[in-house]
Design a protein around this motif. Sequence first.
Motif, short mmCIF file in Angstrom:
data_model
loop_
_atom_site.label_atom_id
_atom_site.label_comp_id
_atom_site.label_asym_id
_atom_site.label_seq_id
_atom_site.Cartn_x
_atom_site.Cartn_y
_atom_site.Cartn_z
N UNK A 77 4.63 3.51 2.76
CA UNK A 77 4.01 2.20 2.60
C UNK A 77 2.56 2.32 2.15
N UNK A 78 1.83 3.27 2.74
CA UNK A 78 0.43 3.46 2.36
C UNK A 78 0.32 3.94 0.92
N UNK A 79 1.18 4.87 0.52
CA UNK A 79 1.17 5.35 -0.86
C UNK A 79 1.46 4.20 -1.81
N UNK A 80 2.46 3.39 -1.50
CA UNK A 80 2.80 2.24 -2.35
C UNK A 80 1.65 1.25 -2.43
N UNK A 81 0.99 1.00 -1.30
CA UNK A 81 -0.14 0.08 -1.26
C UNK A 81 -1.28 0.62 -2.11
N UNK A 82 -1.60 1.91 -1.94
CA UNK A 82 -2.69 2.51 -2.72
C UNK A 82 -2.37 2.49 -4.21
#
Length: 152
Positions: A77-82
Motif C-alpha cells: 500500500x505504501x509503495x502504491x501510494x508513493x
Amino acid sequence: MQNTEAEKDEKRTGCYRHTQMQKDLIIEKLKERGLRITRQRMILLDIILEGECSCCKEIYYRASALDQKIGVATVYRMINTLESIGAISRKNMYRVACSTKGACTVELDDDTICHLSGQKLNEVILAGLKACGDITGQNIRTLALLPVHKIG
C-alpha cells in the motif's frame, strides 16, 4: 588525490540534506492526500529513501525487523501510494544477480538482460564510482554482491 575528512563530511551532510528534503516533500504530499503520518509509514519511508532495496519483499524484511506489526500489505500500500504521488517509480527498479562462476547478469526493468564477465563488471563499477566522484585513483580490491530476493 584522496578526499579530505572535511570533503567526506560535506558529501555525507549534503546527501543527508537531500534525503531529508525528499522526505519532507513526500510527507507533505501524503498529508495533502489526507493520510496520517504513522510510525509504520515513517519506517517504510526511511527504508525506501535509503535506496538499498530493489523490491517490496526486501523492504518488508527490513521493516518487519524494526516493527513486527508491519505486514506485506502495508508495504505494498505504501509503495502504491508513493508511486501515485510521483515520489517513486517501480519501473526504475532493477535486479542484479551474480552466478558463482564470476559472470553477472543484470536484468533491467524493460526486460533487457546484460551478461557481464567478472572483469567487465569490475570495469562498469569502477567507471560508475569515478563518474559519481566516490573515488579518484583507487582500484577495486573486493566486490561482494548480496543475494536479491525475488517476488513471485
